[in-house]
Enzyme design. Sequence first.
Site, PDB file in Angstrom:
ATOM      1  N   ASP A  18      -9.995   7.910  -7.197  1.00 23.85           N
ATOM      2  CA  ASP A  18     -10.360   9.312  -7.440  1.00 23.85           C
ATOM      3  C   ASP A  18      -9.415   9.981  -8.442  1.00 23.85           C
ATOM      4  O   ASP A  18      -8.243   9.627  -8.527  1.00 23.85           O
ATOM      5  CB  ASP A  18     -10.353  10.071  -6.106  1.00 23.85           C
ATOM      6  CG  ASP A  18     -11.154  11.366  -6.179  1.00 23.85           C
ATOM      7  OD1 ASP A  18     -11.923  11.547  -7.147  1.00 23.85           O
ATOM      8  OD2 ASP A  18     -11.008  12.200  -5.259  1.00 23.85           O
ATOM      9  N   ARG A  31     -14.784  14.661 -19.355  1.00 25.21           N
ATOM     10  CA  ARG A  31     -14.589  13.946 -18.088  1.00 25.21           C
ATOM     11  C   ARG A  31     -14.831  12.441 -18.214  1.00 25.21           C
ATOM     12  O   ARG A  31     -14.149  11.628 -17.595  1.00 25.21           O
ATOM     13  CB  ARG A  31     -15.558  14.507 -17.023  1.00 25.21           C
ATOM     14  CG  ARG A  31     -15.166  15.850 -16.457  1.00 25.21           C
ATOM     15  CD  ARG A  31     -16.206  16.282 -15.415  1.00 25.21           C
ATOM     16  NE  ARG A  31     -16.383  15.275 -14.387  1.00 25.21           N
ATOM     17  CZ  ARG A  31     -15.611  15.177 -13.307  1.00 25.21           C
ATOM     18  NH1 ARG A  31     -14.642  16.027 -13.091  1.00 25.21           N
ATOM     19  NH2 ARG A  31     -15.836  14.223 -12.430  1.00 25.21           N
ATOM     20  N   HIS A  35     -13.268   8.432 -16.873  1.00 23.99           N
ATOM     21  CA  HIS A  35     -13.883   7.240 -16.273  1.00 23.99           C
ATOM     22  C   HIS A  35     -13.533   5.994 -17.079  1.00 23.99           C
ATOM     23  O   HIS A  35     -13.311   4.916 -16.526  1.00 23.99           O
ATOM     24  CB  HIS A  35     -15.404   7.405 -16.188  1.00 23.99           C
ATOM     25  CG  HIS A  35     -15.816   8.536 -15.287  1.00 23.99           C
ATOM     26  ND1 HIS A  35     -15.259   8.733 -14.047  1.00 23.99           N
ATOM     27  CD2 HIS A  35     -16.721   9.552 -15.450  1.00 23.99           C
ATOM     28  CE1 HIS A  35     -15.797   9.809 -13.475  1.00 23.99           C
ATOM     29  NE2 HIS A  35     -16.680  10.318 -14.317  1.00 23.99           N
ATOM     30  N   GLU A  65     -23.646   9.924  -3.108  1.00 30.46           N
ATOM     31  CA  GLU A  65     -23.643  11.361  -3.433  1.00 30.46           C
ATOM     32  C   GLU A  65     -23.327  11.629  -4.904  1.00 30.46           C
ATOM     33  O   GLU A  65     -23.545  12.740  -5.392  1.00 30.46           O
ATOM     34  CB  GLU A  65     -22.624  12.105  -2.556  1.00 30.46           C
ATOM     35  CG  GLU A  65     -23.030  12.223  -1.083  1.00 30.46           C
ATOM     36  CD  GLU A  65     -22.906  10.933  -0.312  1.00 30.46           C
ATOM     37  OE1 GLU A  65     -21.957  10.167  -0.588  1.00 30.46           O
ATOM     38  OE2 GLU A  65     -23.770  10.665   0.552  1.00 30.46           O
ATOM     39  N   LEU A 129      -9.343 -14.220  -5.204  1.00 32.12           N
ATOM     40  CA  LEU A 129      -9.572 -12.845  -4.736  1.00 32.12           C
ATOM     41  C   LEU A 129     -11.060 -12.540  -4.607  1.00 32.12           C
ATOM     42  O   LEU A 129     -11.834 -12.845  -5.512  1.00 32.12           O
ATOM     43  CB  LEU A 129      -8.949 -11.857  -5.739  1.00 32.12           C
ATOM     44  CG  LEU A 129      -9.223 -10.372  -5.483  1.00 32.12           C
ATOM     45  CD1 LEU A 129      -8.432  -9.871  -4.281  1.00 32.12           C
ATOM     46  CD2 LEU A 129      -8.887  -9.535  -6.717  1.00 32.12           C
ATOM     47  N   ARG A 186      -6.361   6.249  -1.304  1.00 32.67           N
ATOM     48  CA  ARG A 186      -7.152   7.192  -2.093  1.00 32.67           C
ATOM     49  C   ARG A 186      -6.206   7.934  -3.026  1.00 32.67           C
ATOM     50  O   ARG A 186      -5.285   8.610  -2.562  1.00 32.67           O
ATOM     51  CB  ARG A 186      -7.910   8.202  -1.226  1.00 32.67           C
ATOM     52  CG  ARG A 186      -8.738   9.160  -2.095  1.00 32.67           C
ATOM     53  CD  ARG A 186      -9.648  10.085  -1.331  1.00 32.67           C
ATOM     54  NE  ARG A 186     -10.526  10.811  -2.260  1.00 32.67           N
ATOM     55  CZ  ARG A 186     -11.748  11.217  -1.978  1.00 32.67           C
ATOM     56  NH1 ARG A 186     -12.264  10.999  -0.792  1.00 32.67           N
ATOM     57  NH2 ARG A 186     -12.469  11.855  -2.879  1.00 32.67           N
ATOM     58  N   ARG A 192      -9.572  12.476   2.209  1.00 36.46           N
ATOM     59  CA  ARG A 192     -10.827  12.330   2.956  1.00 36.46           C
ATOM     60  C   ARG A 192     -11.464  11.008   2.567  1.00 36.46           C
ATOM     61  O   ARG A 192     -11.108  10.383   1.568  1.00 36.46           O
ATOM     62  CB  ARG A 192     -11.772  13.505   2.672  1.00 36.46           C
ATOM     63  CG  ARG A 192     -12.066  13.724   1.199  1.00 36.46           C
ATOM     64  CD  ARG A 192     -13.079  14.857   0.969  1.00 36.46           C
ATOM     65  NE  ARG A 192     -13.186  15.181  -0.445  1.00 36.46           N
ATOM     66  CZ  ARG A 192     -12.482  16.122  -1.061  1.00 36.46           C
ATOM     67  NH1 ARG A 192     -11.630  16.869  -0.389  1.00 36.46           N
ATOM     68  NH2 ARG A 192     -12.612  16.338  -2.362  1.00 36.46           N
ATOM     69  N   GLU A 205      -5.040   1.555   7.855  1.00 37.90           N
ATOM     70  CA  GLU A 205      -3.938   2.463   7.530  1.00 37.90           C
ATOM     71  C   GLU A 205      -4.305   3.183   6.239  1.00 37.90           C
ATOM     72  O   GLU A 205      -4.882   2.578   5.330  1.00 37.90           O
ATOM     73  CB  GLU A 205      -2.644   1.666   7.321  1.00 37.90           C
ATOM     74  CG  GLU A 205      -2.145   0.965   8.567  1.00 37.90           C
ATOM     75  CD  GLU A 205      -1.714   1.941   9.663  1.00 37.90           C
ATOM     76  OE1 GLU A 205      -1.250   3.043   9.335  1.00 37.90           O
ATOM     77  OE2 GLU A 205      -1.871   1.577  10.846  1.00 37.90           O
TER      78      GLU A 205
HETATM   79  C1  IPE Z   1     -15.466   9.497  -3.980  1.00 36.30           C
HETATM   80  O1  IPE Z   1     -14.971  10.445  -4.860  1.00 36.30           O
HETATM   81  C2  IPE Z   1     -16.345   8.514  -4.701  1.00 36.30           C
HETATM   82  C3  IPE Z   1     -15.684   7.626  -5.643  1.00 36.30           C
HETATM   83  C4  IPE Z   1     -14.406   7.588  -5.909  1.00 36.30           C
HETATM   84  C5  IPE Z   1     -16.559   6.698  -6.312  1.00 36.30           C
HETATM   85  P1  IPE Z   1     -15.690  11.851  -5.094  1.00 36.30           P
HETATM   86  O2  IPE Z   1     -14.866  12.529  -6.128  1.00 36.30           O
HETATM   87  O3  IPE Z   1     -17.119  11.639  -5.367  1.00 36.30           O
HETATM   88  O4  IPE Z   1     -15.531  12.548  -3.668  1.00 36.30           O
HETATM   89  P2  IPE Z   1     -15.493  14.095  -3.283  1.00 36.30           P
HETATM   90  O5  IPE Z   1     -16.725  14.710  -3.851  1.00 36.30           O
HETATM   91  O6  IPE Z   1     -14.253  14.677  -3.883  1.00 36.30           O
HETATM   92  O7  IPE Z   1     -15.439  14.111  -1.782  1.00 36.30           O
HETATM   93  C1  IPE Z   2     -13.602   9.257  -9.437  1.00 38.00           C
HETATM   94  O1  IPE Z   2     -13.163  10.286 -10.260  1.00 38.00           O
HETATM   95  C2  IPE Z   2     -14.694   8.432 -10.056  1.00 38.00           C
HETATM   96  C3  IPE Z   2     -16.020   8.671  -9.506  1.00 38.00           C
HETATM   97  C4  IPE Z   2     -16.329   9.441  -8.519  1.00 38.00           C
HETATM   98  C5  IPE Z   2     -17.107   7.957 -10.139  1.00 38.00           C
HETATM   99  P1  IPE Z   2     -13.859  11.698 -10.268  1.00 38.00           P
HETATM  100  O2  IPE Z   2     -14.914  11.725 -11.310  1.00 38.00           O
HETATM  101  O3  IPE Z   2     -14.301  12.066  -8.888  1.00 38.00           O
HETATM  102  O4  IPE Z   2     -12.634  12.621 -10.701  1.00 38.00           O
HETATM  103  P2  IPE Z   2     -12.287  14.064 -10.155  1.00 38.00           P
HETATM  104  O5  IPE Z   2     -12.176  13.975  -8.669  1.00 38.00           O
HETATM  105  O6  IPE Z   2     -13.390  14.967 -10.595  1.00 38.00           O
HETATM  106  O7  IPE Z   2     -10.976  14.382 -10.797  1.00 38.00           O
HETATM  107 MG    MG Z   3     -13.409  13.016  -7.340  1.00 38.27          MG
END
Ligand code: IPE
Ligand code: IPE
Ligand code: MG
Length: 239
Positions: A18, A31, A35, A65, A129, A186, A192, A205
Site C-alpha cells: 500500500d 498516481r 504503481h 474493491e 519460492l 502492510r 487494516r 503476526e
Molecule cells: C488494499 O489497499 C489493496 C491493495 C494493496 C491491492 P487499498 O488502498 O485498496 O485499501 P484501502 O482502500 O485503503 O482500505
Molecule cells: C496500493 O497503492 C496499490 C493498489 C491498491 C493497487 P494505492 O494505490 O492504494 O496507494 P494509496 O493508498 O492511494 O497511497
Molecule cells: Mg491504498
Amino acid sequence: MHSIDYNKLPKHIAIIMDGNGRWATKKMLPRVMGHKAGLEALRGIVKACSDIGIKVLTVYAFSTENWNRPSDEVSFLMKLLVDYMRKETAELHKNNVRIKILGDLSPMPDMTGKEINDALKLTQNNNGLQFNIALNYGGRAEIIKACKALLSEALSKNISIDAIEDTMFEKHLYTEGDIDPDLIIRTSGEQRLSNFLLWQSAYSEFIFPEKLWPDFGKEDLLNAIYQYQSRDRRFGALK
Ligand code: IPE
Ligand code: IPE
Ligand code: MG
C-alpha cells in the site's frame, strides 16, 4: 540493522503493498507512476524472499474493491501487470519461482488473462519460492466461493452438515494447499486488512511499517522478519 535467525524464518509472508498513490502524489507525479514504482519494489522483494529462503510470498496486487477506482487508473494498473508478467516471468522461472494467482480472473481483459496463464503454465513445476499474486482478490468473495463449492460437494456426495470440518472448507479457498501466512506486512502506515486473507490470517503476526510501498526494500523486509522473530506466538495455548 539487526541480523535475523535463518533457522526461524516465517514460512509464508503476505504483503499488502500500500501507498503507491501517496508516493507519487508526494513527488507531484500522477498516481499511476506510483504503481509503476511499486512494481519495481515488488521485483526486489520477490528476489529477496527467494534468496532468503522464504517458502511462500503472497502479495495483494488488486482487490475486488479496487474496481471502484477511476477507470483510467484501473486500466493502467492492468497494463502494468501484463507488462510485469511479460518482463519478469523468464527471470522468475530461472530462479525456480512458481507463480500462483489468488482471485477471480474471469473479469480480466483477455490479454491480461492470457499473459497470466502463460506465466502459470511455464512455472508450474518449479519448487523454489511460491509466489502468490492476489489479483481481483477479496477475502469475503473467497469465503462465499468456498461455501458454495463445499455446499455443492456436500449435496452431491451426501455429506452431512455435522461432518463439515475446517480442512474440507480450506480445500475450496484460493490458497488450497498453502500454509497460512505467518507474517502479514502492510506498508504505508495503514493498519487494516482491507479484505485480505480473512480466513488465513487467524493467527498471523502483523507488522505495519510507515514506509510507502515503492520505498520498501530488502532491508525493510529483513527488519520486519527481525521484529516477527521477537514475537511470542501462542495460538491460544499456554507456553
Ligand atoms: C488494499 O489497499 C489493496 C491493495 C494493496 C491491492 P487499498 O488502498 O485498496 O485499501 P484501502 O482502500 O485503503 O482500505
Ligand atoms: C496500493 O497503492 C496499490 C493498489 C491498491 C493497487 P494505492 O494505490 O492504494 O496507494 P494509496 O493508498 O492511494 O497511497
Ligand atoms: Mg491504498
